[in-house]
Design an enzyme around this catalytic site. Structure first.
Site: not given
Ligand code: ADP
Ligand code: ZN
Length: 213
Positions: A13, A88, A127, A160, A171
């Protein structure tokens, strides 16, 4: 363009969003980046979000909706936006629908990046992310020129906290349970565009074709 990007962690994404910003000046809005910034800056939001994030759990909907309500009204969003990592959950999607209606904003599509689980797992464990600017690297396929240092800003490139094997597996479970149902939600809204390619360039080309740009 105004898009929602759906897909599992590691589906691409963020990469697709960055490529799309170059197409027409739309801004990438990554809730993950916003939250990581808040944690790094030690803000109240960051303090509330950190434990959820480190465990690979979702941050509560109220916190996210508060962030997004403000963010979507900032000036740069007038050029269009790419929602990366939001919504989400079904409640977030429902509240976003109301918020956009209130702001008279119409979305072009919700794009679902459908990537096989083995590809996802491989990507997430290899990553690395820049702590300074958020640039994404991969130790196998796209390492930084100087090990551990960002090509763009020189800051440290690290794994991370939520990219340990345990957090990654959590996740993916959270994704399957809470986020995967959003594809049906947007299909019912008549907005879903499904793309199954592991190449970001192919995904971008498909989106441009669909939107006629
Ligand atoms: P990923 O690489 O898992 O898609 P993101 O960078 O989008 O991860 O998000 C990292 C973390 O931030 C998630 O695991 C969650 O804890 C939190 N997070 C991000 N966006 C949301 C959302 N829309 N709702 C709830 N938690 C979120
Ligand atoms: Zn950087």
């Amino acid at each position: 363009m105004r898009l929602i990007l759906l897909g599992a962690p590691g589906a691409g994404k963020g990469t697709v969003a960055k490529l799309l910003t170059a197409v027409d000046g739309s801004v990438q809005i990554s809730t993950g980046d916003i939250l990581r910034g808040a944690v790094k800056d030690g803000t109240e939001l960051g303090k509330q979000a950190k434990a959820f994030m480190d465990a690979g759990d979702l941050v509560p909907d109220e916190l996210i909706m508060g962030i997004m309500k403000e963010r979507l009204q900032e000036d740069d969003c007038k050029a269009g936006f790419l929602l990366d990592g939001f919504p989400r959950t079904i409640p977030q999607a429902e509240q976003l629908k109301t918020l956009l209606a209130d702001l008279s904003i119409e979305l072009d599509a919700a794009v679902n990046l459908d990537v096989p689980r083995d590809v996802i797992l491989d990507r997430l464990t290899t990553r690395r992310t820049c702590v300074g600017c958020g640039a994404i690297y991969n130790v196998k396929s796209m390492p930084p020129k100087v090990e551990g240092k960002c090509d763009k800003c020189g800051a440290d490139v690290v794994q991370r906290d939520d990219e340990t094997e345990e957090a990654i597996s959590n996740r993916l479970d959270v994704y399957n349970e809470k986020t995967a149902p959003l594809t049906d939600f947007y299909r019912n809204e008549g907005m879903l565009m499904d793309v199954n390619s592991t190449s970001s360039d192919t995904v971008v080309a498909a989106i441009k074709e669909k939107l006629g740009i």
